[in-house]
Design an enzyme around this catalytic site. Sequence first.
Site, PDB file in Angstrom:
ATOM      1  N   HIS A 117     -58.003  28.088 -10.022  1.00  0.00           N
ATOM      2  CA  HIS A 117     -58.663  26.635 -10.628  1.00  0.00           C
ATOM      3  C   HIS A 117     -57.667  25.979 -11.573  1.00  0.00           C
ATOM      4  CE1 HIS A 117     -62.396  28.088  -9.030  1.00  0.00           C
ATOM      5  NE2 HIS A 117     -62.233  29.175  -9.552  1.00  0.00           N
ATOM      6  N   THR A 167     -48.227  38.909  -9.902  1.00  0.00           N
ATOM      7  CA  THR A 167     -48.307  37.467 -10.377  1.00  0.00           C
ATOM      8  C   THR A 167     -47.242  36.871  -9.537  1.00  0.00           C
ATOM      9  OG1 THR A 167     -46.957  37.679 -12.220  1.00  0.00           O
ATOM     10  CG2 THR A 167     -49.294  37.790 -12.578  1.00  0.00           C
ATOM     11  N   LYS A 168     -46.242  37.607  -9.152  1.00  0.00           N
ATOM     12  CA  LYS A 168     -45.300  37.044  -8.051  1.00  0.00           C
ATOM     13  C   LYS A 168     -44.914  38.109  -6.928  1.00  0.00           C
ATOM     14  CE  LYS A 168     -41.621  39.094 -11.292  1.00  0.00           C
ATOM     15  NZ  LYS A 168     -40.476  38.658 -11.958  1.00  0.00           N
TER      16      LYS A 168
END
Length: 204
Positions: A117, A167-168
């Site tokens: 979001h 996250t990566k």
Amino acid sequence: MTHEEVRARMEEGRIYPPDDEGILHEQLGCLELLYDYNATRPHEQEKRQALLQRMFAEIGEGCYFEPPLHANWAGRHVHAGNFVYGNFNLTLVDDGEIYIGDNCMFGPNVTIATAGHPVEPGLRSRGMQFNLPVRIGKNVWVGGGAVLLPGVTIGDNTVIGAGSVVTKDIPANVVAVGNPCRVLREIGERDRLYYYKDRKIDIE
């Protein structure tokens, strides 16, 4: 905005309103199948396999997902290879595409999220959403409680430590741990000798 326009935005990774009536209707139909899957009894393995074939976009042979399985679209956007294992409470936020290679294992309470979001408060207050695909290579082990965030790729043979937040992208053939998840080390010769700490491998 028409249903077709919303669907296109959903598939293209653009911001869209997920409360579109057509999308919600389609999603509810998928969730009915997921409800049936989670209501199966332990001996109903054939029924489970038949339901998985209907639920997932693609699913190979020998896949096993321990109920309860949670998925926004019941696996409609999940592409699983052969011999994929998911332990209790695997959560697939599969509004976007999830690709899982052969021989992957997921510990209890793992979350694979394709949906996000906007940080901008106004858009978020309107419920806006975006989806980015998650790609997991072959023979990956994701430890219990780990979270994979939208858009990440994990390379073949890699181990993601329990409780990590990915996250990566994480490369192939490594052990990666932490929040945010980082490469700890490469998988190497010691791993061919010891299966856990100082416990030697004694099986061929």
